[in-house]
Structures are given as structure tokens and as C-alpha cells.
Design a protein around this motif. Structure first.
Motif, PDB file in Angstrom:
ATOM      1  N   PHE A  37      -7.675  -0.938  -2.811  1.00  0.00           N
ATOM      2  CA  PHE A  37      -6.834  -1.882  -2.080  1.00  0.00           C
ATOM      3  C   PHE A  37      -7.642  -2.912  -1.301  1.00  0.00           C
ATOM      4  O   PHE A  37      -7.218  -4.060  -1.154  1.00  0.00           O
ATOM      5  CB  PHE A  37      -5.849  -1.133  -1.175  1.00  0.00           C
ATOM      6  N   VAL A  38      -8.824  -2.534  -0.827  1.00  0.00           N
ATOM      7  CA  VAL A  38      -9.707  -3.516  -0.187  1.00  0.00           C
ATOM      8  C   VAL A  38     -10.101  -4.583  -1.199  1.00  0.00           C
ATOM      9  O   VAL A  38     -10.069  -5.780  -0.911  1.00  0.00           O
ATOM     10  CB  VAL A  38     -10.954  -2.834   0.422  1.00  0.00           C
ATOM     11  N   ASN A  39     -10.438  -4.162  -2.422  1.00  0.00           N
ATOM     12  CA  ASN A  39     -10.814  -5.119  -3.460  1.00  0.00           C
ATOM     13  C   ASN A  39      -9.638  -5.961  -3.931  1.00  0.00           C
ATOM     14  O   ASN A  39      -9.794  -7.137  -4.247  1.00  0.00           O
ATOM     15  CB  ASN A  39     -11.472  -4.410  -4.643  1.00  0.00           C
ATOM     16  N   VAL A  40      -8.453  -5.367  -3.980  1.00  0.00           N
ATOM     17  CA  VAL A  40      -7.249  -6.139  -4.336  1.00  0.00           C
ATOM     18  C   VAL A  40      -7.055  -7.252  -3.320  1.00  0.00           C
ATOM     19  O   VAL A  40      -6.785  -8.403  -3.674  1.00  0.00           O
ATOM     20  CB  VAL A  40      -6.014  -5.212  -4.417  1.00  0.00           C
ATOM     21  N   TYR A  41      -7.219  -6.938  -2.058  1.00  0.00           N
ATOM     22  CA  TYR A  41      -7.082  -7.948  -1.006  1.00  0.00           C
ATOM     23  C   TYR A  41      -8.205  -8.980  -1.093  1.00  0.00           C
ATOM     24  O   TYR A  41      -7.974 -10.182  -1.022  1.00  0.00           O
ATOM     25  CB  TYR A  41      -7.085  -7.267   0.363  1.00  0.00           C
ATOM     26  N   VAL A  55      -9.293   5.065  -3.535  1.00  0.00           N
ATOM     27  CA  VAL A  55      -7.999   4.375  -3.454  1.00  0.00           C
ATOM     28  C   VAL A  55      -8.056   3.307  -2.372  1.00  0.00           C
ATOM     29  O   VAL A  55      -7.603   2.176  -2.567  1.00  0.00           O
ATOM     30  CB  VAL A  55      -6.850   5.369  -3.195  1.00  0.00           C
ATOM     31  N   GLN A  56      -8.646   3.650  -1.245  1.00  0.00           N
ATOM     32  CA  GLN A  56      -8.781   2.670  -0.174  1.00  0.00           C
ATOM     33  C   GLN A  56      -9.638   1.493  -0.643  1.00  0.00           C
ATOM     34  O   GLN A  56      -9.307   0.333  -0.391  1.00  0.00           O
ATOM     35  CB  GLN A  56      -9.392   3.308   1.061  1.00  0.00           C
ATOM     36  N   ASP A  57     -10.729   1.783  -1.342  1.00  0.00           N
ATOM     37  CA  ASP A  57     -11.588   0.719  -1.871  1.00  0.00           C
ATOM     38  C   ASP A  57     -10.849  -0.152  -2.876  1.00  0.00           C
ATOM     39  O   ASP A  57     -11.080  -1.363  -2.953  1.00  0.00           O
ATOM     40  CB  ASP A  57     -12.846   1.308  -2.522  1.00  0.00           C
ATOM     41  N   TYR A 105       0.823  -1.184   0.000  1.00  0.00           N
ATOM     42  CA  TYR A 105       0.000   0.000   0.000  1.00  0.00           C
ATOM     43  C   TYR A 105       0.872   1.254   0.000  1.00  0.00           C
ATOM     44  O   TYR A 105       0.656   2.161  -0.798  1.00  0.00           O
ATOM     45  CB  TYR A 105      -0.938  -0.030   1.202  1.00  0.00           C
ATOM     46  N   ASP A 106       1.841   1.282   0.909  1.00  0.00           N
ATOM     47  CA  ASP A 106       2.705   2.463   1.009  1.00  0.00           C
ATOM     48  C   ASP A 106       3.479   2.721  -0.279  1.00  0.00           C
ATOM     49  O   ASP A 106       3.707   3.861  -0.650  1.00  0.00           O
ATOM     50  CB  ASP A 106       3.689   2.315   2.172  1.00  0.00           C
ATOM     51  N   LEU A 107       3.879   1.666  -0.961  1.00  0.00           N
ATOM     52  CA  LEU A 107       4.678   1.818  -2.182  1.00  0.00           C
ATOM     53  C   LEU A 107       3.870   2.262  -3.392  1.00  0.00           C
ATOM     54  O   LEU A 107       4.403   2.903  -4.290  1.00  0.00           O
ATOM     55  CB  LEU A 107       5.391   0.502  -2.509  1.00  0.00           C
ATOM     56  N   SER A 108       2.588   1.933  -3.435  1.00  0.00           N
ATOM     57  CA  SER A 108       1.848   2.189  -4.674  1.00  0.00           C
ATOM     58  C   SER A 108       0.613   3.064  -4.522  1.00  0.00           C
ATOM     59  O   SER A 108      -0.036   3.361  -5.517  1.00  0.00           O
ATOM     60  CB  SER A 108       1.461   0.862  -5.318  1.00  0.00           C
ATOM     61  N   ARG A 109       0.285   3.519  -3.333  1.00  0.00           N
ATOM     62  CA  ARG A 109      -0.943   4.322  -3.193  1.00  0.00           C
ATOM     63  C   ARG A 109      -0.874   5.623  -3.984  1.00  0.00           C
ATOM     64  O   ARG A 109      -1.876   6.066  -4.521  1.00  0.00           O
ATOM     65  CB  ARG A 109      -1.283   4.556  -1.739  1.00  0.00           C
ATOM     66  N   GLY A 110       0.288   6.255  -4.092  1.00  0.00           N
ATOM     67  CA  GLY A 110       0.416   7.491  -4.863  1.00  0.00           C
ATOM     68  C   GLY A 110       0.130   7.272  -6.336  1.00  0.00           C
ATOM     69  O   GLY A 110      -0.557   8.067  -6.979  1.00  0.00           O
ATOM     70  N   THR A 111       0.650   6.181  -6.876  1.00  0.00           N
ATOM     71  CA  THR A 111       0.418   5.852  -8.280  1.00  0.00           C
ATOM     72  C   THR A 111      -1.047   5.519  -8.516  1.00  0.00           C
ATOM     73  O   THR A 111      -1.632   5.938  -9.521  1.00  0.00           O
ATOM     74  CB  THR A 111       1.300   4.640  -8.692  1.00  0.00           C
ATOM     75  N   VAL A 112      -1.648   4.782  -7.596  1.00  0.00           N
ATOM     76  CA  VAL A 112      -3.065   4.428  -7.724  1.00  0.00           C
ATOM     77  C   VAL A 112      -3.924   5.686  -7.595  1.00  0.00           C
ATOM     78  O   VAL A 112      -4.892   5.857  -8.350  1.00  0.00           O
ATOM     79  CB  VAL A 112      -3.470   3.350  -6.692  1.00  0.00           C
ATOM     80  N   LEU A 113      -3.576   6.584  -6.684  1.00  0.00           N
ATOM     81  CA  LEU A 113      -4.321   7.834  -6.537  1.00  0.00           C
ATOM     82  C   LEU A 113      -4.257   8.652  -7.827  1.00  0.00           C
ATOM     83  O   LEU A 113      -5.272   9.172  -8.287  1.00  0.00           O
ATOM     84  CB  LEU A 113      -3.797   8.653  -5.365  1.00  0.00           C
ATOM     85  N   ALA A 114      -3.072   8.753  -8.422  1.00  0.00           N
ATOM     86  CA  ALA A 114      -2.941   9.500  -9.678  1.00  0.00           C
ATOM     87  C   ALA A 114      -3.806   8.873 -10.763  1.00  0.00           C
ATOM     88  O   ALA A 114      -4.451   9.589 -11.541  1.00  0.00           O
ATOM     89  CB  ALA A 114      -1.474   9.536 -10.110  1.00  0.00           C
ATOM     90  N   PHE A 115      -3.859   7.550 -10.814  1.00  0.00           N
ATOM     91  CA  PHE A 115      -4.676   6.871 -11.814  1.00  0.00           C
ATOM     92  C   PHE A 115      -6.167   7.107 -11.554  1.00  0.00           C
ATOM     93  O   PHE A 115      -6.935   7.362 -12.477  1.00  0.00           O
ATOM     94  CB  PHE A 115      -4.361   5.374 -11.840  1.00  0.00           C
ATOM     95  N   VAL A 116      -6.576   7.049 -10.289  1.00  0.00           N
ATOM     96  CA  VAL A 116      -7.978   7.301  -9.931  1.00  0.00           C
ATOM     97  C   VAL A 116      -8.370   8.724 -10.323  1.00  0.00           C
ATOM     98  O   VAL A 116      -9.438   8.959 -10.893  1.00  0.00           O
ATOM     99  CB  VAL A 116      -8.230   7.042  -8.429  1.00  0.00           C
ATOM    100  N   LEU A 117      -7.509   9.690 -10.036  1.00  0.00           N
ATOM    101  CA  LEU A 117      -7.786  11.078 -10.400  1.00  0.00           C
ATOM    102  C   LEU A 117      -7.910  11.236 -11.912  1.00  0.00           C
ATOM    103  O   LEU A 117      -8.769  11.961 -12.410  1.00  0.00           O
ATOM    104  CB  LEU A 117      -6.702  12.001  -9.853  1.00  0.00           C
ATOM    105  N   GLU A 118      -7.065  10.533 -12.642  1.00  0.00           N
ATOM    106  CA  GLU A 118      -7.134  10.568 -14.105  1.00  0.00           C
ATOM    107  C   GLU A 118      -8.450   9.970 -14.601  1.00  0.00           C
ATOM    108  O   GLU A 118      -9.096  10.517 -15.495  1.00  0.00           O
ATOM    109  CB  GLU A 118      -5.953   9.782 -14.683  1.00  0.00           C
TER     110      GLU A 118
END
Length: 94
Positions: A32-36, A28-30, A1-14
Motif C-alpha cells: 500500500f505504501v508503493n501503491v500510494y 501488505v503494508q509495503d 486499505y480497510d476494504l482490500s487489505r484482506g484480499t492483498v494479504l491472501a495474495f501475498v501469502l499465496e
């Protein structure tokens, strides 16, 4: 999560560009919940597989968040302590 949340956030914003219905950080939190939750459906087919899979999960969440049925309702929530009226006769009838 710590390593990729910024990249995922940028993608979500896009993905949300032009139609932000929900908070991007919540999405973004959702993601990672779904990834898990759906980790068993991940297929490792190469070095970019995980990134593509996470982006697919994110795209699906953003798309679903933009649907009108996901809009916030202003109706009052029912009282959690009240039981719904039963349509069948109860024990008092016997």
C-alpha cells in the motif's frame, strides 16, 4: 486499505508459499505504501485494472523480498554519531 487489505494479504501469502522471508503483514503494508507512492503510474483501462496493478506491485515486492541481498544482516550497525574517516586533508592541514 480497510476494504482490500484482506484480499492483498491472501495474495501475498499465496505468492510467498514455500519461502517466507518477511512478515506478510509488513509486505501488505509495503504494497500500500508503493501503491500510494507510484499512484501516477496507474493506468485505468477497465474495471479490473486497479486489482491487476496492486497484484503486480505485490508480486514484485514478494519477489524482491526473497532475494538473498534482502536477508537480514547480523553485522552491527555503525554508530550513528560517528563520522566516517575522510580520505581528503581537512582544514587542520591548511
Amino acid at each position: 486499505y480497510d476494504l482490500s487489505r484482506g484480499t492483498v494479504l491472501a495474495f501475498v501469502l499465496e505468492c510467498q508459499r514455500g519461502s517466507r522471508r518477511l512478515d506478510p503483514l509488513d509486505l501488505v503494508q509495503d504494497v500500500f505504501v508503493n501503491v500510494y507512492r507510484y499512484a501516477g503510474s496507474f493506468r485505468d483501462e477497465g474495471p479490473e485494472s486497479f486489482r491487476r496493478w496492486v497484484r503486480t506491485v505485490a508480486k514484485n515486492l514478494v519477489r524482491r523480498s526473497g532475494r538473498p541481498d534482502r536477508a537480514t544482516s547480523l553485522e552491527a550497525l555503525p554508530d550513528p554519531w560517528s563520522d566516517p574517516a575522510a580520505s581528503e586533508p581537512g582544514p587542520e592541514r591548511d
